[in-house]
Enzyme design. Structure first.
Site, PDB file in Angstrom:
ATOM      1  N   ARG A  31       0.772  -1.168  -0.143  1.00 12.60           N
ATOM      2  CA  ARG A  31      -0.029   0.097  -0.099  1.00 12.60           C
ATOM      3  C   ARG A  31       0.731   1.273  -0.005  1.00 12.60           C
ATOM      4  O   ARG A  31       0.437   2.339  -0.290  1.00 12.60           O
ATOM      5  CB  ARG A  31      -0.896  -0.122   1.104  1.00 12.60           C
ATOM      6  CG  ARG A  31      -2.223  -0.911   1.095  1.00 12.60           C
ATOM      7  CD  ARG A  31      -2.840  -0.971   1.938  1.00 12.60           C
ATOM      8  NE  ARG A  31      -2.164  -1.812   3.181  1.00 12.60           N
ATOM      9  CZ  ARG A  31      -2.615  -2.148   4.241  1.00 12.60           C
ATOM     10  NH1 ARG A  31      -4.043  -1.861   4.748  1.00 12.60           N
ATOM     11  NH2 ARG A  31      -1.954  -3.015   4.995  1.00 12.60           N
ATOM     12  N   ASP A  77      -0.556 -14.348   0.431  1.00 10.17           N
ATOM     13  CA  ASP A  77      -0.609 -13.915   1.965  1.00 10.17           C
ATOM     14  C   ASP A  77      -0.348 -15.050   2.921  1.00 10.17           C
ATOM     15  O   ASP A  77      -0.201 -16.281   2.146  1.00 10.17           O
ATOM     16  CB  ASP A  77      -1.796 -13.590   2.370  1.00 10.17           C
ATOM     17  CG  ASP A  77      -1.848 -12.801   3.692  1.00 10.17           C
ATOM     18  OD1 ASP A  77      -1.151 -11.634   3.712  1.00 10.17           O
ATOM     19  OD2 ASP A  77      -2.142 -13.304   4.732  1.00 10.17           O
ATOM     20  N   TYR A 154      -3.270 -16.798  14.266  1.00 11.37           N
ATOM     21  CA  TYR A 154      -4.531 -16.371  13.543  1.00 11.37           C
ATOM     22  C   TYR A 154      -5.720 -17.319  13.365  1.00 11.37           C
ATOM     23  O   TYR A 154      -6.916 -16.827  13.622  1.00 11.37           O
ATOM     24  CB  TYR A 154      -4.238 -15.940  12.007  1.00 11.37           C
ATOM     25  CG  TYR A 154      -3.180 -14.953  11.850  1.00 11.37           C
ATOM     26  CD1 TYR A 154      -3.513 -13.529  12.119  1.00 11.37           C
ATOM     27  CD2 TYR A 154      -1.885 -15.186  11.782  1.00 11.37           C
ATOM     28  CE1 TYR A 154      -2.823 -12.519  11.896  1.00 11.37           C
ATOM     29  CE2 TYR A 154      -0.909 -13.796  11.882  1.00 11.37           C
ATOM     30  CZ  TYR A 154      -1.448 -12.788  11.851  1.00 11.37           C
ATOM     31  OH  TYR A 154      -0.539 -11.693  11.948  1.00 11.37           O
TER      32      TYR A 154
END
Ligand code: CP3
Length: 355
Positions: A31, A77, A154
Protein backbone atom coordinates in the site's frame (compact mmCIF):
# COMPACT_ATOMS: atom_id res chain seq x y z
CA UNK A 1 24.38 -21.71 -11.79
CA UNK A 2 21.12 -20.42 -13.21
CA UNK A 3 20.15 -18.47 -16.27
CA UNK A 4 19.18 -15.47 -14.17
CA UNK A 5 20.37 -12.06 -15.30
CA UNK A 6 20.86 -11.06 -11.65
CA UNK A 7 21.48 -13.92 -9.23
CA UNK A 8 23.11 -11.91 -6.40
CA UNK A 9 20.33 -12.74 -3.99
CA UNK A 10 20.66 -16.52 -4.48
CA UNK A 11 24.46 -16.32 -4.44
CA UNK A 12 24.48 -14.42 -1.13
CA UNK A 13 22.10 -16.95 0.45
CA UNK A 14 24.47 -19.72 -0.66
CA UNK A 15 27.48 -17.75 0.67
CA UNK A 16 29.02 -17.32 -2.77
CA UNK A 17 30.88 -14.14 -3.81
CA UNK A 18 28.84 -11.20 -5.16
CA UNK A 19 29.73 -7.78 -6.61
CA UNK A 20 27.59 -5.91 -4.09
CA UNK A 21 25.14 -6.79 -1.33
CA UNK A 22 21.72 -7.85 -2.67
CA UNK A 23 18.63 -6.12 -1.27
CA UNK A 24 14.86 -6.57 -1.23
CA UNK A 25 12.19 -5.33 1.17
CA UNK A 26 9.65 -7.35 3.11
CA UNK A 27 6.19 -6.27 1.87
CA UNK A 28 7.81 -4.51 -1.06
CA UNK A 29 4.57 -4.82 -3.04
CA UNK A 30 1.95 -3.02 -1.04
CA UNK A 31 0.00 0.00 0.00
CA UNK A 32 2.90 2.48 0.20
CA UNK A 33 2.89 2.35 -3.63
CA UNK A 34 0.09 4.31 -5.37
CA UNK A 35 0.23 1.88 -8.32
CA UNK A 36 -0.48 -1.00 -5.89
CA UNK A 37 -3.51 0.84 -4.52
CA UNK A 38 -4.78 1.36 -8.07
CA UNK A 39 -4.41 -2.33 -9.02
CA UNK A 40 -6.03 -3.41 -5.77
CA UNK A 41 -8.97 -1.11 -6.46
CA UNK A 42 -9.28 -2.70 -9.91
CA UNK A 43 -9.28 -6.20 -8.32
CA UNK A 44 -11.94 -5.13 -5.78
CA UNK A 45 -10.35 -6.52 -2.64
CA UNK A 46 -7.12 -8.06 -1.40
CA UNK A 47 -8.05 -11.76 -1.81
CA UNK A 48 -9.42 -11.16 -5.32
CA UNK A 49 -6.06 -9.61 -6.14
CA UNK A 50 -4.26 -12.72 -4.79
CA UNK A 51 -6.56 -14.99 -6.82
CA UNK A 52 -6.02 -13.22 -10.14
CA UNK A 53 -2.67 -14.43 -11.52
CA UNK A 54 -2.23 -11.53 -13.97
CA UNK A 55 -2.95 -8.88 -11.34
CA UNK A 56 -0.91 -10.66 -8.66
CA UNK A 57 2.00 -10.71 -11.09
CA UNK A 58 1.46 -7.05 -11.95
CA UNK A 59 1.74 -5.97 -8.29
CA UNK A 60 4.71 -8.31 -7.68
CA UNK A 61 6.59 -6.53 -10.45
CA UNK A 62 5.57 -2.96 -9.51
CA UNK A 63 8.34 -2.36 -6.92
CA UNK A 64 10.92 -3.83 -9.35
CA UNK A 65 9.93 -1.25 -11.95
CA UNK A 66 10.68 1.54 -9.49
CA UNK A 67 13.75 0.21 -7.68
CA UNK A 68 16.70 -2.03 -8.69
CA UNK A 69 15.69 -4.77 -6.24
CA UNK A 70 17.56 -8.08 -6.36
CA UNK A 71 14.56 -10.34 -5.78
CA UNK A 72 10.80 -10.48 -6.35
CA UNK A 73 8.47 -11.97 -3.75
CA UNK A 74 5.28 -13.78 -4.67
CA UNK A 75 2.28 -11.56 -4.06
CA UNK A 76 0.02 -13.58 -1.79
CA UNK A 77 -0.51 -13.97 1.94
CA UNK A 78 0.43 -16.38 4.70
CA UNK A 79 -3.27 -16.93 5.51
CA UNK A 80 -4.01 -18.75 2.24
CA UNK A 81 -3.44 -22.14 3.96
CA UNK A 82 -5.95 -21.64 6.81
CA UNK A 83 -8.41 -20.22 4.25
CA UNK A 84 -7.97 -23.36 2.12
CA UNK A 85 -8.52 -25.46 5.27
CA UNK A 86 -12.02 -23.98 5.36
CA UNK A 87 -11.70 -21.31 8.05
CA UNK A 88 -13.18 -18.57 5.85
CA UNK A 89 -10.65 -15.74 5.64
CA UNK A 90 -11.94 -12.21 5.18
CA UNK A 91 -10.53 -8.73 5.65
CA UNK A 92 -12.46 -6.11 7.60
CA UNK A 93 -11.46 -2.59 6.52
CA UNK A 94 -8.86 -1.22 8.94
CA UNK A 95 -8.96 -4.31 11.17
CA UNK A 96 -6.76 -6.78 9.34
CA UNK A 97 -7.51 -10.44 8.68
CA UNK A 98 -10.36 -12.38 10.32
CA UNK A 99 -11.68 -15.97 10.20
CA UNK A 100 -15.36 -16.90 10.12
CA UNK A 101 -14.71 -20.34 11.71
CA UNK A 102 -11.73 -20.15 14.06
CA UNK A 103 -10.25 -23.19 15.83
CA UNK A 104 -11.47 -23.55 19.43
CA UNK A 105 -11.21 -27.22 20.33
CA UNK A 106 -9.92 -30.65 19.35
CA UNK A 107 -12.95 -31.43 17.15
CA UNK A 108 -12.15 -28.34 15.04
CA UNK A 109 -8.57 -29.54 14.52
CA UNK A 110 -9.71 -33.08 13.69
CA UNK A 111 -11.97 -31.68 10.96
CA UNK A 112 -9.32 -29.86 8.98
CA UNK A 113 -7.48 -31.56 6.16
CA UNK A 114 -4.33 -30.92 4.17
CA UNK A 115 -5.21 -28.58 1.28
CA UNK A 116 -4.15 -29.65 -2.21
CA UNK A 117 -1.64 -27.09 -3.53
CA UNK A 118 -2.89 -27.70 -7.07
CA UNK A 119 -6.52 -27.77 -5.86
CA UNK A 120 -7.81 -25.19 -3.37
CA UNK A 121 -4.46 -23.39 -3.52
CA UNK A 122 -3.94 -23.61 -7.26
CA UNK A 123 -4.43 -19.84 -7.57
CA UNK A 124 -1.14 -19.38 -5.66
CA UNK A 125 0.72 -21.76 -7.98
CA UNK A 126 -0.82 -20.01 -10.99
CA UNK A 127 0.49 -16.70 -9.63
CA UNK A 128 3.98 -18.23 -9.21
CA UNK A 129 3.93 -19.51 -12.81
CA UNK A 130 2.67 -16.18 -14.15
CA UNK A 131 5.26 -14.15 -12.20
CA UNK A 132 8.13 -16.38 -13.37
CA UNK A 133 6.97 -15.85 -16.93
CA UNK A 134 6.65 -12.08 -16.52
CA UNK A 135 10.00 -11.74 -14.70
CA UNK A 136 11.80 -13.06 -17.80
CA UNK A 137 14.77 -14.18 -15.71
CA UNK A 138 15.61 -10.69 -14.42
CA UNK A 139 15.78 -11.62 -10.71
CA UNK A 140 14.84 -14.68 -8.65
CA UNK A 141 11.35 -15.22 -7.27
CA UNK A 142 10.88 -15.86 -3.54
CA UNK A 143 8.02 -18.11 -2.45
CA UNK A 144 6.83 -18.06 1.14
CA UNK A 145 4.61 -19.39 3.87
CA UNK A 146 3.80 -18.58 7.47
CA UNK A 147 5.28 -20.79 10.19
CA UNK A 148 2.86 -23.26 11.78
CA UNK A 149 2.90 -21.31 15.07
CA UNK A 150 2.21 -17.97 13.37
CA UNK A 151 -0.60 -19.46 11.26
CA UNK A 152 -2.06 -21.11 14.37
CA UNK A 153 -2.17 -17.76 16.22
CA UNK A 154 -4.51 -16.35 13.55
CA UNK A 155 -6.54 -19.58 13.35
CA UNK A 156 -7.14 -19.83 17.11
CA UNK A 157 -7.46 -16.10 17.87
CA UNK A 158 -9.74 -15.65 14.83
CA UNK A 159 -7.57 -12.80 13.56
CA UNK A 160 -4.76 -10.52 14.69
CA UNK A 161 -4.02 -10.39 18.40
CA UNK A 162 -1.99 -8.48 20.94
CA UNK A 163 -2.11 -10.76 23.99
CA UNK A 164 -2.59 -14.15 22.26
CA UNK A 165 -4.97 -15.14 25.05
CA UNK A 166 -6.84 -17.94 23.31
CA UNK A 167 -3.86 -19.72 21.82
CA UNK A 168 -1.86 -19.45 25.05
CA UNK A 169 -4.81 -20.89 26.98
CA UNK A 170 -4.86 -23.78 24.53
CA UNK A 171 -1.08 -24.15 24.76
CA UNK A 172 -1.14 -24.51 28.55
CA UNK A 173 -4.52 -26.25 29.07
CA UNK A 174 -4.57 -28.59 26.08
CA UNK A 175 -1.11 -28.80 24.49
CA UNK A 176 -1.95 -32.03 22.65
CA UNK A 177 -4.64 -30.27 20.60
CA UNK A 178 -2.28 -27.44 19.71
CA UNK A 179 0.48 -29.89 18.74
CA UNK A 180 -1.96 -31.74 16.54
CA UNK A 181 -2.87 -28.46 14.80
CA UNK A 182 0.79 -27.45 14.41
CA UNK A 183 1.71 -30.84 13.00
CA UNK A 184 -1.08 -30.65 10.40
CA UNK A 185 0.06 -27.14 9.50
CA UNK A 186 3.69 -28.27 9.13
CA UNK A 187 2.61 -31.00 6.68
CA UNK A 188 0.50 -28.52 4.73
CA UNK A 189 3.33 -25.96 4.63
CA UNK A 190 5.75 -28.61 3.31
CA UNK A 191 3.36 -29.54 0.48
CA UNK A 192 2.56 -25.88 -0.23
CA UNK A 193 6.20 -24.74 -0.41
CA UNK A 194 7.27 -27.78 -2.44
CA UNK A 195 4.48 -26.97 -4.89
CA UNK A 196 5.67 -23.34 -5.08
CA UNK A 197 9.19 -24.64 -5.80
CA UNK A 198 7.79 -26.96 -8.48
CA UNK A 199 5.84 -24.04 -9.97
CA UNK A 200 8.95 -21.84 -10.11
CA UNK A 201 9.85 -20.29 -6.73
CA UNK A 202 13.67 -20.13 -6.65
CA UNK A 203 13.99 -19.64 -2.90
CA UNK A 204 11.51 -19.87 -0.04
CA UNK A 205 11.06 -17.97 3.18
CA UNK A 206 9.09 -18.89 6.30
CA UNK A 207 7.59 -15.98 8.25
CA UNK A 208 7.39 -16.67 11.96
CA UNK A 209 6.01 -13.27 12.83
CA UNK A 210 4.82 -14.28 16.30
CA UNK A 211 7.44 -16.78 17.50
CA UNK A 212 8.93 -14.00 19.62
CA UNK A 213 5.92 -13.88 21.96
CA UNK A 214 6.84 -17.31 23.37
CA UNK A 215 9.07 -18.27 26.28
CA UNK A 216 12.36 -19.91 25.18
CA UNK A 217 11.08 -23.38 26.04
CA UNK A 218 7.73 -22.87 24.37
CA UNK A 219 9.42 -21.39 21.30
CA UNK A 220 11.39 -24.60 20.83
CA UNK A 221 8.40 -26.87 21.33
CA UNK A 222 5.63 -24.93 19.64
CA UNK A 223 7.41 -23.01 16.88
CA UNK A 224 10.97 -24.07 16.11
CA UNK A 225 10.29 -27.81 16.17
CA UNK A 226 7.76 -27.43 13.36
CA UNK A 227 9.94 -25.11 11.28
CA UNK A 228 12.69 -27.72 11.64
CA UNK A 229 10.31 -30.37 10.33
CA UNK A 230 9.49 -28.14 7.36
CA UNK A 231 13.17 -27.48 6.55
CA UNK A 232 13.69 -31.26 6.49
CA UNK A 233 10.67 -31.85 4.25
CA UNK A 234 11.47 -29.28 1.57
CA UNK A 235 12.88 -30.06 -1.85
CA UNK A 236 16.08 -28.10 -1.52
CA UNK A 237 17.20 -28.72 -5.12
CA UNK A 238 14.98 -28.21 -8.14
CA UNK A 239 16.11 -29.19 -11.63
CA UNK A 240 19.69 -29.37 -10.34
CA UNK A 241 19.62 -25.87 -8.84
CA UNK A 242 19.73 -25.27 -5.05
CA UNK A 243 16.62 -23.64 -3.56
CA UNK A 244 17.74 -21.73 -0.44
CA UNK A 245 15.48 -21.57 2.61
CA UNK A 246 15.28 -18.55 4.94
CA UNK A 247 13.67 -18.66 8.40
CA UNK A 248 12.53 -15.40 9.98
CA UNK A 249 11.36 -15.25 13.58
CA UNK A 250 10.46 -11.69 14.53
CA UNK A 251 11.98 -10.96 17.96
CA UNK A 252 13.87 -14.24 17.71
CA UNK A 253 17.43 -12.85 17.99
CA UNK A 254 18.05 -14.61 21.28
CA UNK A 255 17.49 -17.98 19.59
CA UNK A 256 19.71 -17.40 16.58
CA UNK A 257 21.98 -20.44 17.08
CA UNK A 258 18.96 -22.69 17.50
CA UNK A 259 17.31 -21.36 14.34
CA UNK A 260 20.57 -21.78 12.42
CA UNK A 261 20.80 -25.39 13.66
CA UNK A 262 17.61 -26.37 11.77
CA UNK A 263 19.69 -26.66 8.61
CA UNK A 264 18.16 -23.62 6.90
CA UNK A 265 20.39 -21.61 4.55
CA UNK A 266 19.67 -18.19 6.00
CA UNK A 267 18.17 -16.53 9.05
CA UNK A 268 16.17 -13.30 8.81
CA UNK A 269 16.90 -10.75 11.54
CA UNK A 270 14.72 -7.96 12.85
CA UNK A 271 16.36 -4.73 14.03
CA UNK A 272 16.58 -5.61 17.73
CA UNK A 273 19.85 -7.49 17.20
CA UNK A 274 23.20 -6.07 16.18
CA UNK A 275 24.30 -7.74 12.94
CA UNK A 276 27.96 -7.91 14.07
CA UNK A 277 26.91 -9.94 17.12
CA UNK A 278 24.57 -12.07 15.02
CA UNK A 279 27.38 -12.89 12.60
CA UNK A 280 29.79 -13.72 15.42
CA UNK A 281 27.19 -16.11 16.85
CA UNK A 282 26.37 -18.04 13.65
CA UNK A 283 29.79 -17.86 11.96
CA UNK A 284 29.54 -19.30 8.45
CA UNK A 285 26.75 -21.71 9.32
CA UNK A 286 24.01 -19.60 7.69
CA UNK A 287 23.67 -16.42 5.68
CA UNK A 288 21.92 -13.49 7.38
CA UNK A 289 19.11 -11.34 6.05
CA UNK A 290 18.33 -7.93 7.47
CA UNK A 291 18.18 -5.83 9.45
CA UNK A 292 17.29 -2.13 9.20
CA UNK A 293 14.43 -0.80 11.31
CA UNK A 294 11.68 -0.06 8.75
CA UNK A 295 10.95 3.20 10.62
CA UNK A 296 14.31 4.59 9.46
CA UNK A 297 12.54 5.04 6.10
CA UNK A 298 10.71 7.99 7.69
CA UNK A 299 14.08 9.70 8.30
CA UNK A 300 15.79 12.29 6.08
CA UNK A 301 17.55 10.60 3.16
CA UNK A 302 21.05 11.24 4.57
CA UNK A 303 20.04 9.45 7.76
CA UNK A 304 18.83 6.44 5.74
CA UNK A 305 22.23 6.26 4.00
CA UNK A 306 24.01 6.48 7.35
CA UNK A 307 22.00 3.59 8.75
CA UNK A 308 22.62 1.45 5.66
CA UNK A 309 26.35 2.24 5.94
CA UNK A 310 26.38 1.26 9.62
CA UNK A 311 24.71 -2.11 8.98
CA UNK A 312 27.02 -2.88 6.03
CA UNK A 313 30.01 -1.98 8.17
CA UNK A 314 28.61 -4.10 10.98
CA UNK A 315 28.53 -7.13 8.69
CA UNK A 316 31.91 -6.18 7.21
CA UNK A 317 34.09 -7.93 4.63
CA UNK A 318 32.97 -11.50 4.31
CA UNK A 319 31.65 -14.18 2.04
CA UNK A 320 29.41 -15.66 4.70
CA UNK A 321 26.36 -14.21 3.00
CA UNK A 322 24.39 -11.04 3.68
CA UNK A 323 21.09 -10.17 2.06
CA UNK A 324 20.10 -6.63 3.01
CA UNK A 325 16.49 -6.14 4.07
CA UNK A 326 14.33 -4.30 6.53
CA UNK A 327 13.84 -6.01 9.88
CA UNK A 328 10.10 -6.29 9.13
CA UNK A 329 7.63 -5.12 6.47
CA UNK A 330 7.81 -1.63 4.98
CA UNK A 331 5.27 0.71 6.62
CA UNK A 332 2.36 1.75 4.46
CA UNK A 333 2.94 5.51 4.85
CA UNK A 334 6.62 5.55 3.85
CA UNK A 335 7.41 7.85 0.91
CA UNK A 336 8.37 5.56 -2.02
CA UNK A 337 11.39 7.82 -2.78
CA UNK A 338 12.88 6.87 0.57
CA UNK A 339 12.65 3.19 -0.31
CA UNK A 340 14.58 4.08 -3.48
CA UNK A 341 17.31 5.81 -1.45
CA UNK A 342 17.53 2.72 0.76
CA UNK A 343 17.95 0.29 -2.16
CA UNK A 344 20.47 2.49 -4.01
CA UNK A 345 22.50 3.05 -0.84
CA UNK A 346 22.85 -0.69 -0.25
CA UNK A 347 24.23 -1.23 -3.75
CA UNK A 348 26.51 1.81 -3.77
CA UNK A 349 27.92 1.55 -0.27
CA UNK A 350 28.43 -2.23 -0.25
CA UNK A 351 30.81 -2.57 -3.22
CA UNK A 352 33.88 -1.92 -1.10
CA UNK A 353 33.09 -4.96 1.07
CA UNK A 354 33.08 -7.33 -1.90
CA UNK A 355 36.49 -6.59 -3.45
O1 CP3 B 1 6.25 -9.01 0.90
C1 CP3 B 1 5.51 -8.88 -0.11
O2 CP3 B 1 5.52 -7.88 -0.83
C2 CP3 B 1 4.65 -10.06 -0.51
C3 CP3 B 1 3.34 -10.11 -0.04
C4 CP3 B 1 2.97 -10.44 1.41
C5 CP3 B 1 1.75 -10.00 1.95
N1 CP3 B 1 1.59 -10.56 3.18
C6 CP3 B 1 0.80 -9.12 1.26
C7 CP3 B 1 -0.25 -8.45 2.04
C8 CP3 B 1 3.60 -11.23 2.37
C9 CP3 B 1 4.95 -11.89 2.33
C10 CP3 B 1 2.69 -11.29 3.49
C11 CP3 B 1 2.97 -12.09 4.69
C12 CP3 B 1 2.12 -11.91 5.88
N2 CP3 B 1 0.78 -11.74 5.95
C13 CP3 B 1 2.61 -12.01 7.20
C14 CP3 B 1 4.02 -12.32 7.59
C15 CP3 B 1 4.93 -11.19 7.38
C16 CP3 B 1 4.79 -10.09 8.38
O3 CP3 B 1 4.46 -8.99 7.97
O4 CP3 B 1 5.06 -10.36 9.56
C17 CP3 B 1 1.52 -11.83 8.07
C18 CP3 B 1 1.56 -11.83 9.57
C19 CP3 B 1 0.35 -11.69 7.27
C20 CP3 B 1 -1.05 -11.56 7.73
C21 CP3 B 1 -1.68 -10.36 7.20
N3 CP3 B 1 -2.03 -10.17 5.89
C22 CP3 B 1 -2.04 -9.20 7.91
C23 CP3 B 1 -1.78 -8.99 9.38
C24 CP3 B 1 -2.61 -8.33 6.97
C25 CP3 B 1 -3.29 -7.02 7.24
C26 CP3 B 1 -2.34 -5.93 7.30
C27 CP3 B 1 -3.06 -4.61 7.34
O5 CP3 B 1 -2.36 -3.67 7.67
O6 CP3 B 1 -4.25 -4.53 7.02
C28 CP3 B 1 -2.57 -8.93 5.72
C29 CP3 B 1 -3.01 -8.37 4.44
C30 CP3 B 1 -1.95 -8.08 3.44
N4 CP3 B 1 -1.03 -9.01 3.01
C31 CP3 B 1 -1.74 -6.88 2.73
C32 CP3 B 1 -0.69 -7.12 1.83
C33 CP3 B 1 -0.12 -6.18 0.80
C34 CP3 B 1 -2.56 -5.63 2.86
C35 CP3 B 1 -3.85 -5.87 2.17
C36 CP3 B 1 -4.40 -4.67 1.51
O7 CP3 B 1 -4.03 -4.39 0.36
O8 CP3 B 1 -5.25 -4.04 2.16
Amino acid sequence: MTTLKNDRYLRALLKQPVDCTPVWMMRQAGRYLPEYRATRAKAGDFMSLCKNAELASEVTLQPLKRFPLDAAILFSDILTIPDAMGLGLYFEAGEGPKFRSPIARKADVDKIGNPDPEGELQYVMNAVRQIRKDLQGEVPLIGFSGSPWTLATYMVEGGSSKAFTKIKKMMYADPATLHSLLDKLADSVIDYLNAQIQAGAQSVMIFDTWGGVLTPRDYEQFSLQYMHKIVEGLNRVHEGVPVPVTLFTKNGGMWLEKIAATGCDAVGLDWTINITDAKARVGDKVALQGNMDPSILYAPQERIREEVAAILDGFGHSNTGHVFNLGHGIHLDVPPENAGVFVDSVHELSRKYHK
